[in-house]
Scaffold this active site. Structure first.
Site, PDB file in Angstrom:
ATOM      1  CE  LYS A 136      35.812  52.242  51.854  1.00 45.58           C
ATOM      2  NZ  LYS A 136      35.565  50.946  52.534  1.00 45.58           N
ATOM      3  CE  LYS A 145      42.526  52.828  55.022  1.00 41.64           C
ATOM      4  NZ  LYS A 145      41.678  52.024  55.910  1.00 41.64           N
ATOM      5  CE  LYS A 148      41.708  44.551  53.672  1.00 40.38           C
ATOM      6  NZ  LYS A 148      41.516  45.646  54.637  1.00 40.38           N
TER       7      LYS A 148
END
Length: 344
Positions: free
Chosen positions: A112, A197, A200
């Site tokens: 990130k 993956k 969301k």
């Protein structure tokens, strides 16, 4: 009973991956077999740039979807993280036990942080330290098991390390937890990028099936899923990740074995059609229940209020014990006076 803790982060709309990888097991197994707590971890949503109104909206939606997935407040505790002060209280104490090197080795932080730096943005300190807050989420409740997907196992290992270290230095205070995972579809992959993956928080949605997607939208996304070269339908996670992802999704929806399913299909199209219909049927009861809950917001608020009160009662003794063990002065009793500027 074993105590189980897990949560969802309101950084985006919940997905099929969240449901098949975690939420369905919570409802079907964990709330029946354990003293289970399920939390909307809204404090974690503040580690990156965010819209406050959107975080509040997604937090309400996540709570409703947890209930719509089958969680029963008579069997488990459902609450919002920021409603229980003990999470933040314990997080700071554990930061005083964790090391800088441990934080910087966290895979999610490195990924990130690199992504944010490529955008030219700065990285918030909370992004570095949030695994400690996650450890506090777990350790505050003396949770023995933490049901997570593969991408979160490193964080549970950190919680274990911090619990052991604290216990060794300051006396036994915390239960040392362990990660558990469902056998099938623990990590549902993005339909357009089956090496990543189904997250969301992604910026684009064609490869992501959201729990509240309309049936036709679900069908379109699954039918457009990326597959692999070749014509034979085989289950091979390494060599054929696209096909493997579809087979695992179908298996998770139907209770079958992904490798066994592969022999039943002569074409990618047939597999996609069956997978799409299976997903639509799995999501149907969740969506119907969610509509009912949206029509009765007072019920959801009452569940969250009661859940926070119950969670607070569970966490406070452990957090107070950690404060005492690490050397913090206990709060003064009410009615204590002062003399000559000194509290007595």
């Amino acid at each position: 009973m074993t105590r189980v803790f897990s949560g969802v982060k309101p950084t985006g709309h919940l997905t099929l991956g969240n449901y098949l990888g975690a939420m369905r097991r919570w409802a079907a197994v964990d709330q029946h077999e354990a003293d289970a707590l399920f939390c909307v971890v809204d404090l974690h949503a503040l580690t990156v740039d965010h819209d406050p109104a959107r975080v509040r909206r997604l937090s309400r939606q996540a709570a409703s979807l947890l209930l719509a997935s089958g969680l029963d407040p008579e069997l488990c505790t459902v609450f919002v993280q920021s409603h229980v002060d003990e999470h933040a209280r314990l997080s700071y104490v554990l930061e005083c036990v964790a090391t800088d090197g441990e934080m910087r080795r966290m895979i999610q932080y490195k990924e990130k942080a690199a992504k944010e730096q490529r955008r030219g943005g700065s990285v918030r300190l909370s992004l570095l330290t949030y695994p400690v807050l996650m450890a506090a989420d777990i350790l505050a409740y003396a949770a023995g098991e933490v049901p997570v997907g593969d991408d979160q196992r490193q964080h549970v290992e950190l919680a274990r390390d911090l619990a052991v270290r604290f216990n060794q230095r300051y006396g036994h205070t915390f239960v040392v937890p362990r990660a558990t995972r469902p056998e099938v579809a623990a990590r549902v992959m993005n339909l357009q990028d089956p090496t990543s993956k189904m997250g969301k928080s992604d910026d684009v949605g064609p490869g992501i099936v959201y729990l509240l997607d309309e049936p036709d939208v679900v069908r379109r996304k699954v039918m457009r899923a990326v597959t692999d070269s070749g014509r034979e339908v085989v289950y091979d996670r390494e060599a054929r990740p696209g096909l493997a992802n579809l087979l695992e999704i179908l298996a998770a929806c139907t209770g079958a074995d992904p490798e066994g399913l592969s022999g039943a299909y002569a074409s990618y199209g047939d597999l996609k059609r069956d997978a799409a219909e299976a997903v639509v049927e799995v999501l149907r009861p969740v969506q119907e229940r969610h509509k009912e809950l949206c029509a009765d917001p007072g019920y959801v608020e009452a569940v969250l209020r009661a859940g926070a009160e119950r969670a607070r009662g569970m966490a406070r003794p452990t957090v107070d014990a950690a404060y005492r063990a690490i050397g913090l002065l206990a709060p003064l009793a009410e009615g204590a006076g002062t003399r000559a500027g000194v509290t007595v």
